[in-house]
Each structure stands twice: as structure tokens, then as C-alpha cells.
Design a protein around this motif. Sequence first.
Motif, PDB file in Angstrom:
ATOM      1  N   MET A   1      43.435  32.104  12.846  1.00 22.26           N
ATOM      2  CA  MET A   1      43.911  32.057  14.227  1.00 22.26           C
ATOM      3  C   MET A   1      43.022  32.929  15.097  1.00 22.26           C
ATOM      4  N   SER A   2      42.526  32.363  16.198  1.00 23.07           N
ATOM      5  CA  SER A   2      41.617  33.100  17.068  1.00 23.07           C
ATOM      6  C   SER A   2      42.397  34.108  17.893  1.00 23.07           C
ATOM      7  N   THR A   3      41.757  35.192  18.184  1.00 20.37           N
ATOM      8  CA  THR A   3      42.356  36.229  19.021  1.00 20.37           C
ATOM      9  C   THR A   3      41.756  36.169  20.408  1.00 20.37           C
ATOM     10  N   GLY A   4      42.537  36.557  21.405  1.00 19.68           N
ATOM     11  CA  GLY A   4      42.063  36.514  22.777  1.00 19.68           C
ATOM     12  C   GLY A   4      41.005  37.570  23.045  1.00 19.68           C
ATOM     13  N   LEU A   5      40.137  37.295  23.983  1.00 20.52           N
ATOM     14  CA  LEU A   5      39.094  38.231  24.357  1.00 20.52           C
ATOM     15  C   LEU A   5      39.689  39.365  25.186  1.00 20.52           C
ATOM     16  N   HIS A   6      39.151  40.538  24.961  1.00 23.57           N
ATOM     17  CA  HIS A   6      39.601  41.715  25.702  1.00 23.57           C
ATOM     18  C   HIS A   6      38.437  42.211  26.560  1.00 23.57           C
ATOM     19  N   TYR A   7      38.651  42.230  27.872  1.00 26.56           N
ATOM     20  CA  TYR A   7      37.615  42.657  28.795  1.00 26.56           C
ATOM     21  C   TYR A   7      37.926  44.066  29.297  1.00 26.56           C
ATOM     22  N   PRO A   8      36.896  44.796  29.697  1.00 26.09           N
ATOM     23  CA  PRO A   8      37.123  46.150  30.227  1.00 26.09           C
ATOM     24  C   PRO A   8      38.021  46.101  31.456  1.00 26.09           C
ATOM     25  N   PRO A   9      38.930  47.058  31.584  1.00 27.70           N
ATOM     26  CA  PRO A   9      39.819  47.065  32.762  1.00 27.70           C
ATOM     27  C   PRO A   9      39.044  47.118  34.077  1.00 27.70           C
ATOM     28  N   GLU A  10      37.881  47.806  34.082  1.00 26.76           N
ATOM     29  CA  GLU A  10      37.092  47.887  35.300  1.00 26.76           C
ATOM     30  C   GLU A  10      36.603  46.511  35.749  1.00 26.76           C
ATOM     31  N   LEU A  11      36.256  45.648  34.789  1.00 28.89           N
ATOM     32  CA  LEU A  11      35.803  44.303  35.121  1.00 28.89           C
ATOM     33  C   LEU A  11      36.930  43.470  35.719  1.00 28.89           C
ATOM     34  N   LEU A  12      38.108  43.549  35.121  1.00 25.06           N
ATOM     35  CA  LEU A  12      39.252  42.806  35.655  1.00 25.06           C
ATOM     36  C   LEU A  12      39.626  43.306  37.048  1.00 25.06           C
ATOM     37  N   PHE A  13      39.562  44.612  37.230  1.00 20.96           N
ATOM     38  CA  PHE A  13      39.889  45.188  38.536  1.00 20.96           C
ATOM     39  C   PHE A  13      38.905  44.707  39.601  1.00 20.96           C
ATOM     40  N   THR A  14      37.622  44.631  39.255  1.00 27.61           N
ATOM     41  CA  THR A  14      36.610  44.169  40.205  1.00 27.61           C
ATOM     42  C   THR A  14      36.806  42.703  40.556  1.00 27.61           C
ATOM     43  N   ILE A  15      37.164  41.888  39.575  1.00 24.18           N
ATOM     44  CA  ILE A  15      37.429  40.472  39.846  1.00 24.18           C
ATOM     45  C   ILE A  15      38.588  40.326  40.834  1.00 24.18           C
ATOM     46  N   CYS A  16      39.646  41.086  40.620  1.00 21.53           N
ATOM     47  CA  CYS A  16      40.789  41.028  41.536  1.00 21.53           C
ATOM     48  C   CYS A  16      40.418  41.553  42.926  1.00 21.53           C
ATOM     49  N   GLU A  17      39.532  42.525  42.960  1.00 24.43           N
ATOM     50  CA  GLU A  17      39.076  43.039  44.252  1.00 24.43           C
ATOM     51  C   GLU A  17      38.343  41.961  45.043  1.00 24.43           C
ATOM     52  N   TYR A  18      37.509  41.169  44.359  1.00 25.45           N
ATOM     53  CA  TYR A  18      36.794  40.089  45.025  1.00 25.45           C
ATOM     54  C   TYR A  18      37.763  38.999  45.496  1.00 25.45           C
ATOM     55  N   ILE A  19      38.801  38.747  44.723  1.00 21.07           N
ATOM     56  CA  ILE A  19      39.793  37.749  45.139  1.00 21.07           C
ATOM     57  C   ILE A  19      40.516  38.224  46.388  1.00 21.07           C
ATOM     58  N   TYR A  20      40.870  39.488  46.420  1.00 21.97           N
ATOM     59  CA  TYR A  20      41.519  40.028  47.619  1.00 21.97           C
ATOM     60  C   TYR A  20      40.580  39.959  48.822  1.00 21.97           C
ATOM     61  N   ALA A  21      39.312  40.326  48.606  1.00 22.21           N
ATOM     62  CA  ALA A  21      38.344  40.295  49.702  1.00 22.21           C
ATOM     63  C   ALA A  21      38.109  38.879  50.210  1.00 22.21           C
ATOM     64  N   ALA A  22      38.329  37.866  49.355  1.00 24.41           N
ATOM     65  CA  ALA A  22      38.149  36.481  49.795  1.00 24.41           C
ATOM     66  C   ALA A  22      39.172  36.081  50.844  1.00 24.41           C
ATOM     67  N   GLY A  23      40.264  36.810  50.974  1.00 25.15           N
ATOM     68  CA  GLY A  23      41.274  36.515  51.984  1.00 25.15           C
ATOM     69  C   GLY A  23      41.108  37.309  53.262  1.00 25.15           C
ATOM     70  N   LEU A  24      40.045  38.125  53.365  1.00 26.07           N
ATOM     71  CA  LEU A  24      39.804  38.922  54.563  1.00 26.07           C
ATOM     72  C   LEU A  24      38.833  38.207  55.496  1.00 26.07           C
ATOM     73  N   PRO A  25      38.985  38.357  56.788  1.00 27.38           N
ATOM     74  CA  PRO A  25      38.054  37.704  57.725  1.00 27.38           C
ATOM     75  C   PRO A  25      36.667  38.304  57.609  1.00 27.38           C
ATOM     76  N   PRO A  26      35.618  37.498  57.776  1.00 33.57           N
ATOM     77  CA  PRO A  26      34.251  38.018  57.680  1.00 33.57           C
ATOM     78  C   PRO A  26      33.878  38.823  58.919  1.00 33.57           C
ATOM     79  N   SER A  27      32.806  39.585  58.794  1.00 30.44           N
ATOM     80  CA  SER A  27      32.359  40.396  59.930  1.00 30.44           C
ATOM     81  C   SER A  27      31.831  39.519  61.059  1.00 30.44           C
ATOM     82  N   ALA A  28      31.185  38.396  60.730  1.00 27.88           N
ATOM     83  CA  ALA A  28      30.687  37.453  61.737  1.00 27.88           C
ATOM     84  C   ALA A  28      31.570  36.210  61.714  1.00 27.88           C
ATOM     85  N   SER A  29      32.289  35.965  62.801  1.00 24.65           N
ATOM     86  CA  SER A  29      33.263  34.878  62.846  1.00 24.65           C
ATOM     87  C   SER A  29      32.617  33.585  63.333  1.00 24.65           C
ATOM     88  N   SER A  30      33.171  32.458  62.880  1.00 22.75           N
ATOM     89  CA  SER A  30      32.748  31.154  63.391  1.00 22.75           C
ATOM     90  C   SER A  30      33.421  30.823  64.709  1.00 22.75           C
TER      91      SER A  30
END
Length: 716
Positions: A1-30
Motif C-alpha cells: 500500500m502506497s503512502t502519501g507524500l509529505h511536503y515541508p510545512p513551509e512549502l504548503l504555507f507558501t502555496i496557500c499564500e499564493y492562493i490568497y494573493a490570487a484574490g487580491l487586486p493587482p497594483s495596475a488595474s484594467s
Amino acid sequence: MSTGLHYPPELLFTICEYIYAAGLPPSASSLDPLAIGEYGAPTALPSSMPPANWSEPVARKTLSHLCLVNHAWYEAAKPWLWHKIEVRLPRSWLALVDEITGTGDDERTVLAVKETIQAATLASRMIGASSGEETARRWKESILESLTGPDGSIPPELLTPPASRDPSPRRLRTKSQSPARWKIMRSISDAVQDVMDLTEPGVYVPRLHDPRPGRFVRHLDFNHFRTIGMRRSVEDCTTSRFVTGERVEALLKELPNLIAFGATEYMDGALSFPVLNELLLRASASGGRGHPTRGRGLLAFDPEEEDRERRRDCKALVAMDLTGCVSAVFVSALTEFVKTHLLHPDGYSDGSDDEDRRQARPSHTSRFMQEEPLTFPGLQRLGLRGVKSIKSHILTPFVLSFPSLTHLDLSATRVTPELLTALGESNIRLRSLALARCIRLTGSSIRDFLIRSPATTQIQELTLYGDQTFPSPITTDDLEKILSQAPCFTSGQLTYLDLSSAPVTKEHLLDVCKPLPKLRSLGLSYIPNLELDVIAEFLKSKAPNVEILTLFSTSPDLDRGRVGAGVGTPRGSAQQSMALHSRLIGPLCTPTYTSTLLSQAPVVVPPPPTRLRVIELSVPTLTGLGAGAGTWRIVKSKGGRGWYVDTASGWVGAELQRNLTKEHPLRVQMDRLADANGNVNSGVGWHARKMEILHGCGMSGREDGLYGAVSFAYQG
């Protein structure tokens, strides 16, 4: 039985940070309304299609789904789920207060503290070299001694010290409210680490886990909060409020990292004096206020001193939006705040009459003030639009107490020339300034402020909007000097400008004004004698990058045909449409004709002379245009504003494109807005009337909710 991959907490935190930033308005607006739909990953560019950012619900939903993957993803996504809180419904507000502050009594608090100390003692015992019950007991006593000493921050009644030890004689405490939970957890962690450093130098003890999410919150606003439609009686709305000052104060005490706060007229009755203290007296701002502790011996416990100690560990606010807050509670609280913390003991006043001077005298609480008034260097963006009830002698010291401002919205307030003079003598360097409908300002004060003040040299967004009810106080001579001498105009850095109701003439635009190559949104409403030909020539020669143009009640070619002396008669709809297309849209939005009959090689069609694609017009003019012409259609806001929009133009990727096909997603989106006939959300519109404060996007920002209604729905 395969076991799930374990990633560093810092990597997961950074991914979530980018997801949150994707919902913020950019500095230059259309500058376009955000397209809602499945259009792929956000580009973070000035793009309308695909959108530059996700909508906030999409980003939040993505983070909530990650919380369900496993415990590691839950720990990584939870801080970003709590990063931004938008209060929408009364019941969700009550649940938020309960989740962050808790509603338990003192016994539950004591139990939580005892369990936390027990866990810390066990962790220290496992990490240390020695073990045994006697060692564990000594660890616990050492931690308790550190927490309840003369400089301790936790009341002894929450710690239940051993019977063999008397309370510290240097601090006799009365029974007080429990300090903030985050403060308790931090104090215990620091005490454990201090004890470990003394006994086992070099050994690090992990900080204790706090299940309450208050420390994650950075942004809190009530932009979408309403109680309309809940079938509550007038008595219920008066006696049983959901958002009360006590609840807001209790919540703010548990948000040590809050940096952005937004309030509205629907909850301004909760902005009491203690709430303003919790908002503003944070970090360095609370460092020197109050009665200092002096001497030795027995001292009674001062709850205000404990509050100051707690606030010193909080982050200072960076942005505060108080748009439309006019309730008596808020006005009284702000007046008391200014008199207590900001006015000099000699009782100076910027008021013009004796009554203002009497009201500006400091209360008895100012006798402990320093010689210099309190300042708040952390706040950079302040929105006071529509705060009409605050008198000038209170508004002036309040605004001047923020020496680091970059965004300031004083539209529709009692701002006076004295405040502009004081701002000009300060170290403030503004990038966005709103002085719309300020009836107490004079043309000379605005002229001197823009020309002579170092505070305005870096302005990129400026609105001096006026209308028929509150016209601009600027005269023809003032405007000529502003256009020719003000650094913000001569530098060519302006991206947003509104001169509505100012006496703009042909000479001002074509001879006096310097080129404005970065200007994207221009307001020229309520200028009835300004010809369309003059406007077209100005845009073509000096501001070719303007995309949004407001012509509400401007030009005799659109609203009225002049006959006789000062008598106007309505023009026909055909004449309006022909004048608009032949004298403005055609010359500015159509590529120059190029013959291809004698050319052997492929001919590159030159772009249009300008980027104009949205024109705001009055309701009668829009009615006369009917269904529009070609790709130009009418888009109405939720209120009384409307725009004539080229639905086949917009930012695609990072490039402004015209003549989009009917199947293009951006054109489909624009056609959908046109077909809605005003049945749209409050965030649909162009050329905002309100400055976006909380994210720092300024006048080019985009908001919905109550802030969006102020920005796009209504003229004033």
C-alpha cells in the motif's frame, strides 16, 4: 500500500499564500469590472480577460477545500482563511465574535491557563536532561513565578499560585478582566523559554499552540454588513443591536496583527471611544500616554496601564476607512478621542468661532499628556469620505496626527484651508488625494496647496470633483496656475484626474496644460461650455492613453443647443448621437485610413490615435442614444450613473485590443452588462468617486458592497 507524500510545512504555507494573493487586486488595474467565471489562472497584469485576479469567494473556497485534504494542509491554509474578514450577516458576525473571543467565564479561562502551563511544563520536562516529579514541580513554580512577578502580564487569579507563595507586594491587583488570550499564550511561551535558558541554555522550546484564530486576522471590514430585510422593529434596531461597541472592542483586543479596518454607516454606532482607542493606540502610538508608574512600594493596579502594555505588542493600523460614518456615537467618540489624545494642553483650536474654541479645550484627562500631541506614524491610508458631522476643529488635528499618509480621502467633509496649509507644512507625501465637494475650501487654498506644498509633488491620483449642487471653488486664474505650475501636473505622472465643474476652457487644455502621457481616467463633467472638438484635440495631442472619460452635463453638443441669450432647448437624439460619434468617438477611436490598393506587401494598420473606450454621459443623453451604434453600447450602474462603452475593446493579457469578435469572453461579458440594464452589483462601473483605501489601490481601485455603491452607483 502506497503512502502519501509529505511536503515541508513551509512549502504548503507558501502555496496557500499564493492562493490568497490570487484574490487580491493587482497594483495596475484594467479599470474594468471583474469578470466572474472560469477563465483560468489570474495574470496579476492589467488584464480584463483573463481576469487579473480571482474573486474573493473563489480564493476563499479554494483555501477551504485545502483545509479538508489533511492536517498538514489545514495548518497551512487556516492562517490565510482568517487573513481577511468581511462581515456580511448579523448571525455570522455573532459567530465570529464567539469564535475569536470566546464567551466562557473566568473558570473556563483559569482551566485553559492551567492546562496550558501543564502542557508547557511537560514539554520542558521532555526536552530537559533531568526528569522526575520534583523537577516538574520546580518547573511549574518557576513558570508561575515568572508570570506573576512585578512585570507579569497575567492576573494572579487566572494562575492560582501555590498557597506557600504570597502575591507580589509590588502590584496589588483588583479583580480585573482577563487579558487577551493571545497575550496569555505569548507570555506563557516566553516564560517557559526564559526558564529553559536559565537551566538548559541553547535548548529551544516550541511555542504553545493557540486554537483561537484572532492572531491571523489582518483585515476586518463591514463593507457588506446590513440588517435590512430582517423584519426587525424600530425598537429592536435600537435596543438589540448586533454590532455593539462592547463586541467590537472585545474582538479588536484579540486581533494583535490587524492592519486594515473598514466601517460603514450601518455599524458606526459601535465606534465608541474605547473602540477608537483599540484601533489607533497600537504599537508605538501608545508608548507615551497615560500616568506613568513612579516610585516604589504599594501601587494600585491600573487597568489602563495594562491596556497600554497589551497594545504595545500589537501592530499599528496601516489603513482605516470610515466612509459615511456620521452617527452621534461616532461623532462624540471621535471628538473625545481628539480632545483626550491629540489637542495640546494649551487648548489651541482651528475653529473660527468662540464656540469651537470652547469645545476644543482639553478635558481633565489631558493633564497627563506629553508636551507634543500624539501621532500615529503607522497609518498610511485614511478614508473619511462623507464624514460630514465632524467639525473642522476636530477634523484638523485628527488628520494631522498621521504623518505617514500616502492616500487621503476628504471628500464631502468640513475640511478647511487651515488644514491644507498645515498639511503643506508637514512631512506627508501623498500619492492619492480626494477633495471632492468640499464646500469650505477656497480656490486659492487648493491652488497654493497643489503648487507650493511638498506634500503634493508625488500625487498620481487627484480628484477635485464638483457638481451643480456643490461646484468647484476653483476660479479660471486658479486653474491656469494649477495646470501650469503644480508639480503633479508638470511631472506628467497623473493617472487619474477629475476637474468636474471647474471652469475649464479651450486655452486651459490646449495651451496651458502640459502633456499627461500616463493619464488613464479623466473627469470633465458639469462643464457646459466645453466643446467636443476641444476635448478631442486635447486627448489626441496631450493625453492619448485616456481610456475613461466623463462628460456628464458637459458640452452644448450633447445636452443643449444654445439659442438666444442663455436659453437652451433640448437637442434631438439623432443630433446627440451624430455629434458624439463624428466629433469624439470617430476621430479618437478609429484607426487612420490607409490605402492598400498600390501596396504589394501586407499593410500594418496603425492603432487608433487614443485608447478611449468608455464615456460617461447624463441619463437624458444616454436615453437619446437608444441601443447604441455598432460595438458601442450603454452600461448602467446600480444607481443613476451610466456609460457609453465600446464592448469590443479591453485589456486582453497585457495588451489593449479593439474589434474583439462576438464570441470573445470579454465582449460576451460586456454585452451581458449592457443587457442587464442596471440590474448589476454595486461594483460595476468606471471612474470611481471613492478612493479604495483598504488595499491601497486608490482612485483606480474597484470595490463592491456599500463602498462600491459610493464609488459607482451615485454621482455625488
